[in-house]
Design an enzyme around this catalytic site. Structure first.
Site, PDB file in Angstrom:
ATOM      1  N   LYS A  66       0.829  -1.209   0.000  1.00  0.00           N
ATOM      2  CA  LYS A  66       0.000   0.000   0.000  1.00  0.00           C
ATOM      3  C   LYS A  66       0.867   1.265   0.000  1.00  0.00           C
ATOM      4  O   LYS A  66       0.602   2.204  -0.764  1.00  0.00           O
ATOM      5  CB  LYS A  66      -0.954  -0.011   1.207  1.00  0.00           C
ATOM      6  CG  LYS A  66      -1.957  -1.165   1.180  1.00  0.00           C
ATOM      7  CD  LYS A  66      -2.971  -1.073   2.303  1.00  0.00           C
ATOM      8  CE  LYS A  66      -2.355  -1.323   3.661  1.00  0.00           C
ATOM      9  NZ  LYS A  66      -1.870  -2.720   3.792  1.00  0.00           N
ATOM     10  N   THR A  67       1.885   1.293   0.836  1.00  0.00           N
ATOM     11  CA  THR A  67       2.771   2.462   0.870  1.00  0.00           C
ATOM     12  C   THR A  67       3.520   2.621  -0.447  1.00  0.00           C
ATOM     13  O   THR A  67       3.669   3.732  -0.969  1.00  0.00           O
ATOM     14  CB  THR A  67       3.774   2.332   2.030  1.00  0.00           C
ATOM     15  OG1 THR A  67       3.065   2.221   3.264  1.00  0.00           O
ATOM     16  CG2 THR A  67       4.701   3.535   2.085  1.00  0.00           C
ATOM     17  N   ASP A 111      -1.259   6.801   6.194  1.00  0.00           N
ATOM     18  CA  ASP A 111      -1.264   5.373   6.521  1.00  0.00           C
ATOM     19  C   ASP A 111      -2.147   5.132   7.740  1.00  0.00           C
ATOM     20  O   ASP A 111      -2.286   6.004   8.601  1.00  0.00           O
ATOM     21  CB  ASP A 111       0.164   4.912   6.796  1.00  0.00           C
ATOM     22  CG  ASP A 111       0.308   3.402   6.730  1.00  0.00           C
ATOM     23  OD1 ASP A 111      -0.628   2.726   6.243  1.00  0.00           O
ATOM     24  OD2 ASP A 111       1.351   2.884   7.163  1.00  0.00           O
ATOM     25  N   THR A 160      -5.674  -1.181   7.078  1.00  0.00           N
ATOM     26  CA  THR A 160      -5.748  -2.639   7.210  1.00  0.00           C
ATOM     27  C   THR A 160      -7.117  -3.070   7.694  1.00  0.00           C
ATOM     28  O   THR A 160      -7.407  -4.264   7.744  1.00  0.00           O
ATOM     29  CB  THR A 160      -4.678  -3.137   8.201  1.00  0.00           C
ATOM     30  OG1 THR A 160      -4.829  -2.433   9.452  1.00  0.00           O
ATOM     31  CG2 THR A 160      -3.278  -2.890   7.662  1.00  0.00           C
ATOM     32  N   ARG A 219       6.462  -8.047   1.824  1.00  0.00           N
ATOM     33  CA  ARG A 219       7.310  -7.501   2.891  1.00  0.00           C
ATOM     34  C   ARG A 219       8.022  -8.625   3.634  1.00  0.00           C
ATOM     35  O   ARG A 219       9.214  -8.523   3.950  1.00  0.00           O
ATOM     36  CB  ARG A 219       6.471  -6.678   3.868  1.00  0.00           C
ATOM     37  CG  ARG A 219       7.300  -6.078   5.021  1.00  0.00           C
ATOM     38  CD  ARG A 219       6.406  -5.363   6.004  1.00  0.00           C
ATOM     39  NE  ARG A 219       5.772  -4.204   5.385  1.00  0.00           N
ATOM     40  CZ  ARG A 219       4.711  -3.584   5.908  1.00  0.00           C
ATOM     41  NH1 ARG A 219       4.170  -4.022   7.034  1.00  0.00           N
ATOM     42  NH2 ARG A 219       4.197  -2.525   5.299  1.00  0.00           N
TER      43      ARG A 219
END
Length: 336
Positions: A66-67, A111, A160, A219
């Site tokens: 997402k980032t 975020d 999330t 990640r």
């Protein structure tokens, strides 16, 4: 008297590698094919019309990109990026200061946007829709509202837990995307690219081994790859990595063949051995393994449920036959 040696700051080369692991454009971004196509259309239309893109909401589990996608939105729009987070915006004044400092066309990334203060959320409604906020001056009967015009901007929110966003905020996003877990083949592509950046050689078998233990999350795949690199450096193998080396590195960090770590196995073991497969309440299970209930619910449970080792029932958590098999225990007769 011994000298005190201060820790060295992180090397600039390592910082450059960290940045290089993130894809810079949608064409470099692996996986999420549907979301990539939708984003590309959104950005291309905004470029043709020479305007800021619609606001974008990215939802999904942690570690799926997402980032990185927010950075790509700014890069492909050729606009600057401002980054913040929901927990850092706990007052309407925090948000007002942030919004009023934006330059025209800037991309604002927030975020964990669901963790913003409610007063800030309500201010964001008007900012997203009309590029304006109302500043309250004074208190009581003498308080007045002063409108403040904002430069047009694009908000990219990441969450999330999209269900915690109030409907008025969610409805103001022009595009909402949900990121899905990655397939092993997609993770292998992520690992292949990252391995080139890190300067290590992996064959198909080694990439597959890391991908299988990465829980469908880029990640985690990159983190495990770094541990493999460290193991290789320490044991003097240079760029050459063996399958045994990959397995040894990951086993050293308690990551088993399907990606379960120490806490995952502790929860599964308690559920199966201590509570005979359940049902058992979340808080009881968390106390048994010495963790907070929120940690078990948000970090451990999703993966165990997704791979079919745990089930949720109105009476509590239960183990499945597959959990017994993975732990090397006989499956109870009433489950067969």
């Amino acid at each position: 008297m011994s000298d005190v040696v201060s820790p060295r700051p992180q090397d600039d080369t390592e910082l450059a590698v960290e940045g290089a692991l993130r894809p810079q454009s949608l064409t470099e971004f692996v996986g999420q094919h549907k979301v990539r196509g939708q984003l590309q259309l959104l950005l291309d239309a905004a470029r043709i019309q020479q305007r800021s893109s619609d606001h974008i909401l990215l939802s999904g589990p942690p570690g799926l990109g997402k980032t990185t996608l927010a950075m790509i939105v700014a890069y492909e729009s050729e606009r600057p990026l401002r980054m913040s987070s929901g927990p850092a915006i706990q007052h309407a004044g925090d948000l007002a200061a942030l919004l009023s400092s934006l330059t025209p066309g800037e991309v604002l990334f927030i975020d964990e946007i669901h963790r913003m203060a409610r007063s800030a959320e309500e201010m964001l409604y008007l900012a997203m829709e009309d590029f304006r906020i109302d500043i309250m001056v004074g208190k009581g009967a003498g308080a007045t509202s002063i409108p403040l015009e904002l430069a047009p901007f694009t908000l990219v929110g990441a969450t999330t837990r999209s269900g915690l966003l109030p409907s008025p905020l969610r409805d103001r996003f022009g595009f909402t995307a949900h990121l899905e877990y990655y397939e092993p083949s997609e993770l292998e592509s992520v690992i292949e690219r990252s391995a080139l950046v890190l300067g290590i050689d992996l064959d198909d078998t080694q990439r597959s081994e890391i991908a299988r233990r990465s829980r469908g999350t880029p990640r985690i795949a990159n983190r495990l790859l770094r541990r493999v690199r460290d193991w290789t450096l320490v044991h003097g193998a240079g760029r050459e990595v063996s399958l045994a080396g990959v397995q040894a590195a990951l086993n050293l960090y308690d990551v088993d063949a399907i990606g379960l770590d120490r806490l995952d196995r502790a929860v599964l073991d308690a559920l199966v051995r201590r509570f005979r497969g359940g049902p058992v309440g979340l808080s009881t299970l968390a106390v048994t393994v010495g963790e907070e209930a929120d940690t078990v619910e948000s970090v451990v449970e999703p993966y165990l449920v997704r791979i079919g080792f745990m089930g949720r029932t109105p009476r509590g958590r239960v183990a499945t036959p597959e959990a017994y098999v993975h732990l090397g225990l006989p499956v109870p007769a009433d489950m067969t």
